[in-house]
Structures are given as C-alpha cells and as structure tokens.
Design an enzyme around this catalytic site. Structure first.
Site, PDB file in Angstrom:
ATOM      1  N   TYR A  43      47.007 113.504  40.954  1.00 18.60           N
ATOM      2  CA  TYR A  43      46.908 112.163  41.546  1.00 18.60           C
ATOM      3  C   TYR A  43      48.248 111.732  42.122  1.00 18.60           C
ATOM      4  O   TYR A  43      49.222 111.542  41.386  1.00 18.60           O
ATOM      5  CB  TYR A  43      46.456 111.187  40.460  1.00 18.60           C
ATOM      6  CG  TYR A  43      45.949 109.855  40.938  1.00 18.60           C
ATOM      7  CD1 TYR A  43      44.592 109.671  41.191  1.00 18.60           C
ATOM      8  CD2 TYR A  43      46.790 108.770  41.106  1.00 18.60           C
ATOM      9  CE1 TYR A  43      44.100 108.439  41.609  1.00 18.60           C
ATOM     10  CE2 TYR A  43      46.316 107.540  41.519  1.00 18.60           C
ATOM     11  CZ  TYR A  43      44.966 107.379  41.770  1.00 18.60           C
ATOM     12  OH  TYR A  43      44.482 106.163  42.176  1.00 18.60           O
ATOM     13  N   TYR A  70      44.073 106.998  50.799  1.00 14.96           N
ATOM     14  CA  TYR A  70      44.014 106.608  49.384  1.00 14.96           C
ATOM     15  C   TYR A  70      42.615 106.126  49.027  1.00 14.96           C
ATOM     16  O   TYR A  70      42.110 105.181  49.639  1.00 14.96           O
ATOM     17  CB  TYR A  70      45.030 105.486  49.184  1.00 14.96           C
ATOM     18  CG  TYR A  70      45.198 104.922  47.803  1.00 14.96           C
ATOM     19  CD1 TYR A  70      45.413 105.738  46.705  1.00 14.96           C
ATOM     20  CD2 TYR A  70      45.191 103.549  47.613  1.00 14.96           C
ATOM     21  CE1 TYR A  70      45.607 105.195  45.452  1.00 14.96           C
ATOM     22  CE2 TYR A  70      45.395 103.000  46.347  1.00 14.96           C
ATOM     23  CZ  TYR A  70      45.600 103.823  45.279  1.00 14.96           C
ATOM     24  OH  TYR A  70      45.810 103.279  44.044  1.00 14.96           O
TER      25      TYR A  70
END
Ligand SMILES: [Zn+2]
Lengths: 413, 165
Positions: A293, A343
């Site tokens: 991540y 994102y």
C-alpha cells in the site's frame, strides 16, 4: 493453513477510470464498477446475492447499489474504513461464502477522492476555516491532521534509525512510476518520472515532496467472489484466496499511549507477519509478485520490512537496486498503484493482483485477454513472467494493516 | 525564524468529559500526564483514558511534568491545511520524549508540540522546553516549545537532498 484456504476465489474485477473530476456521484461510479466486475466474471447481475463495501462516510451504500441494479441481496453490509479494508472484506467474503450466507458476493469502493472528501484534509477553497477540538486535540493542537503529516513523523524517525534518505524514497516513486508507464489505465501512463523531477517537485510536508504522495482521484473499483466449486467455468481462471490478515493492529494505536513504545513506524504487519504466511500455507520465497500500500513512498518500505521480505532498514536500498521492477527479484506494485496509477484506498491493488495471477494483465499485447503476452517491456507488455502466488499488503491508519495471499492454485504447493 | 504565528481565534476547544481536566490544568500553566493508580504506568494524551499496560481506566491520577524533553521525531508542515496554522507555515511539529516522565517499561512519555525553531536548527534528539501561550478568554493555554540553550552533540537534521543523489 487456514480452514478456508483455497475455498473462495476472485472471479471478476472491474473499475472506472481514475478521474481528476468525474462530475459523477459515488452511486454512478459504483454502479459502473460493479457492472464491469460482474461482466468480467461472465455472470449476470441476478447471480449476485451478496454485497459489501467500505467507506469513510463519503459514499453510497450496498443498498443504494442493489436498488439501482435491480438486485435482491441475501447479505449486505457496509463498513467504515479506508486503506486495509478491501483485504479485510475479502476475508469476510470467504467466511460468508463458506457459511452459506450468499453464493456470489460483490465488494466495492466508490469515492470522489479528488473532488469530494479529500484525505489530505484541505477544503476545496483553501485551508479549513475553523478547527473545533472536542478532546485533547493531540494532532490539531500542533497542526498535524493529514495522513502525509502523520506518516511523515514515522518516516522521519525511520530515516534517522536506519540511515535512509530521500534518495530511497525517490526509488519507490520511480519504480511505481515505471510500472504506471506500462499500464494504460494509469493516470501516469507513458509519463516517466526522473530523479530530477522528483527533487524539483514542491514539498507537501517534510520529508515528503509531491511525488512521495498518492494521487487522489475520483474512482470506483469492484470485485466478485464465489466458492471454489462455483468458480471454474466462468470467463477467466479463478484466483484463489489462500489467507492473510485483516486490519491487524499494533500495540499502540497512538504515538504515545502504548506500553511497549515500539518504534512509531511499526504497524500491524509487524504483528501479522506469521499469521499471514502461516494460514496461507506459503513462505515469502513462494511469492512471485507483490503490492504494498503506497499512500506515501515510506509505506511500502515499512510493509516489506514488517512482513519480513527484507531486513529492517533495507527496503529502500532494495528498491534502489531495481529489485522491485517488473523483471526484478520480486515485482511490486505492477499497476503503478496509488503513487502513479491513482488512489482507490487499496482495492485496485487487489484487482491488479487478480489480473496478474490470471496471466491476463491488460496491456499493449493484442491478445492479453487470452493470456498471450510478449514480455517485451519496450512494446508495452506488463505481465509478470511467473505468477503462481501473489501478496497484497495494505495499510489503514498509522497502525492498522491487512494482507492477502492470492494464488492461481487452490492450494499453494 | 521566530515562533510560528498561530491564529488561535480559529481554534475552538470544547473538550469532552475525559479531556476537560487537562485543559483546566493549562490555565495554571501545568502540563499534566495521566498516571495509572494500579500499575504506575504514565502516558499522554489525556483523551486516552485507560492504561494500556494493565487495562485500568477507573482509577487514574494527574502528574505534572517540568516540560523538558527531546525530539523523538518531527515533520515540517509547508502547506496550510488548518486555518489557525495558515500563516504559520512552514512550522515544525514534533513528537517529544519528556525527560521526567517514564512509563512502566522505563521508556519516556511522549507528547506533541510545535517547536519555535525550524529544521535548520532543530532535529531528532534536540533538547526542547515548554512555555505557555494564552489562547482563549477563559484562560486556557497552549503548550508551546522552543529549543533549550544546552544542546547535545547528536542532533540529527533532515537533509532534503543528500549530496551525490
Ligand atoms: Zn496500569
């Protein structure tokens, strides 16, 4: 191995484009992603009878989606959460399918991350007009409220402890950007980043410059899971869920209230590392492709180290040596992910892993949908060569992490 | 660069039952941390009311710190996000280890603070000390921090771009 290892599979994935300004609601975005995921599985909307999602009070619900798609669900739950939620919801889905709560379940995230509620916290017209503190005000009273600022604290201490510099942070930005350059869906498709570009960009908050931070966008992503026995004769090869961890926490959810005072850059993976691999029945050396991540350039480094892929302090230098590139030791973040694709609060990285493990990464190869690739990077092929087992690592609040081990085989070995 | 100008009129403190006593102590210029009456652990922030060492939240006390400490980590905020801090940028916010407060494992209690000096002067390990700034009509004060006169030799400063890169 875990009791449900290999019992559930991701059978369909879908996503909208990453918009700078979608001029659409999260309902409209979500419907598109869900329809695409169901179609990708080769299913009809009426085959779906479960739905879950995650949000931060910024999106439409499963109920809203089902109503607009004419679905009657046997299971619908929406949870509060951002990063690390998609992997956790895959874990939920495996249990729900095994328990008979539903037979085909959609997981979605729909957000206006650029034009709606931004995680960076800035109001659309500039700084927030007023701050109201209802407790001790630990962050706001010192002007620290955004993820970039919070993760910056962890980054700065980590750099001090291990002799890491912005050069290693840059290596993460450059690696993920190279992968985005090959990904037609990425915001930065065919737009390279140089080290000079990285250093010339403005500060967001030290130690982070612009390209240390993820690319906030309006987007929705969705995936469909079914039980193993239902997954074989669909449109694509199933990708099986072997195991993982779901929103594992550190011993101190705050910088300072904990007992052990582990370094502030430790997070759930430092506690979840054995569980993640143990219940999946694999070791780190079985992993062919991974994603970490990347809300910021620091976060992949801390996850790689937390899960034990490299020793503490080494991950940035590992990146700098090119070992995370698509033909390196362990290709990481092959879509360009949050830093360079866009994102999505993590879910696109599970989608990307699914595509890679199918052997069907969407790229410039004309027959990628049949799994035929040239592996010629200059010609725009972005399929990793070996794709038996993949590892997705995700991060939510500074202390909370999830992981997910996926494989094209129902048992790893 | 002088102390960052923070516009406290854009900052309203309306504390809940847990944090209100701590803010009341600020009126007397006292920086308090919580202390567990069962096991002796100490911690900050005051909004975390339970002891993460033994789980007791029923019986805790307040103890006063002298407000001397060292920077454990920090950031420099360059982009205005909060209105109160809009004209303060760039400012250095730090996690500070208090010199005179330790938890049960012997490690220092950590607080947060804005440091008057910038990252040209301050870094990890810099010694800092507390002063107070009145921020509301009812007498609440905000802890502010500046570099101490005596500094250790091992201050680690952030390098924006290391030489040779
Ligand atoms: Zn205690």
């Amino acid at each position: 191995m875990g009791a449900l290892t290999g019992k559930a599979a991701i059978v369909g994935v879908g996503q909208t484009e990453f918009y700078r300004d979608a001029k659409r609601t999260t309902l409209s975005l979500g419907l598109e992603a869900i329809k695409k995921a169901v179609a990708d599985a080769g299913l009809r909307l009426s085959d779906i009878d479960g739905m879950t999602s995650y949000q931060t009070g910024d999106s439409h619900s499963s109920n809203d989606m089902a109503q607009s798609l004419g679905m009657r669900l046997n299971y619908a739950v929406d949870i509060m959460g951002g990063g690390s939620s998609s992997e956790a919801l895959v874990a939920h889905a495996a249990g729900l399918l095994a328990g008979g709560y539903c037979r085909a379940i959609v997981i979605f995230r729909s957000m206006r991350g650029r034009t709606g509620r931004r995680m960076g916290g800035q109001a659309l017209s500039g700084p927030q007009p007023n701050t109201v503190v209802t407790s001790d005000g630990q962050g706001p009273m010192v002007g620290v409220t955004t993820p970039a600022q919070n993760f910056g604290m962890a980054a700065m201490r980590y750099m001090h402890d291990y002799g890491v510099s912005t050069r290693q942070l840059a290596a993460v930005a450059l690696t993920h950007r190279y992968h985005a350059n090959l990904n037609p869906k990425a915001v930065f498709y065919k737009q390279p980043l140089t080290l000079e570009d990285y250093y010339n960009a403005r500060w967001v908050s030290k130690p982070f410059r612009l390209y240390d931070c993820c690319l906030e966008r309006d987007v929705s992503c969705a995936m469909v899971l079914m039980r193993r026995e239902d997954s074989y004769d669909l449109r694509h090869p199933p990708v099986f869920v072997l195991g993982g961890t779901a929103r594992t926490m550190s011993e101190s959810p705050s910088y300072n209230a904990g007992r052990l005072h582990t370094p502030i850059y430790w997070h759930g993976s430092n506690w979840g590392r054995n569980r993640a691999f143990g219940m999946s029945g694999v070791t780190r050396s079985d992993i062919n492709v991974a994603s970490f991540y990347d809300a910021f350039t620091i976060t992949p480094l801390l996850q790689m180290e937390g899960y034990g892929f490299v020793k503490p302090g080494e991950a940035g230098f590992w990146y700098q040596e090119g070992r995370g590139l698509i033909d390196g030791d362990l290709p990481v973040n092959t879509s360009g992910s949050h830093l360079s694709e866009g994102y999505s609060h993590g879910i696109q990285m599970v989608i990307e892993m699914t595509r890679q493990l199918r052997g069907r990464a969407d790229d410039a190869c004309p027959n990628w949908e049949e799994g035929i690739h040239t592996y010629d990077r200059k010609a725009g092929c972005r399929q990793v060569k070996k794709h038996d087992v993949g590892f997705c690592s995700a991060w939510g609040s500074p202390t909370q992490s999830s992981s997910l081990v996926l494989s094209q085989f129902a048992t790893a070995n | 660069m002088g102390s960052p100008k923070i516009n406290w009129s854009k900052f309203t403190i309306n504390p809940d039952y847990d944090a209100a006593p701590w803010w009341d102590f600020t009126k007397e210029g006292k920086l308090m941390v919580r202390s567990c009456d069962v096991c002796g652990h100490r911690w900050w922030p005051p909004g975390a009311i339970g002891c993460s060492s033994c789980g007791n939240f029923e019986k805790t006390s307040w103890v006063e710190s002298s407000g001397k400490g060292a920077i454990y980590s920090f950031i420099v905020v360059t982009q205005p996000i909060l209105g109160a801090f809009a004209e303060a940028t760039p400012y250095l916010s730090a996690v500070i280890d208090l010199d005179d407060m330790r938890g049960v494992t012997g490690l220092p209690v950590r607080v947060m603070g804005v440091i008057d000096e910038g990252d040209d002067q301050a870094g990890i390990n810099s010694k800092v000390e507390l002063y107070w700034e009145k921020i509301s009509a009812d007498g609440k004060q905000m802890p502010r921090w500046r570099l101490s006169t005596q500094q250790p030799a091992n201050v680690w400063k952030f390098e924006g771009r290391p030489k040779g890169s």
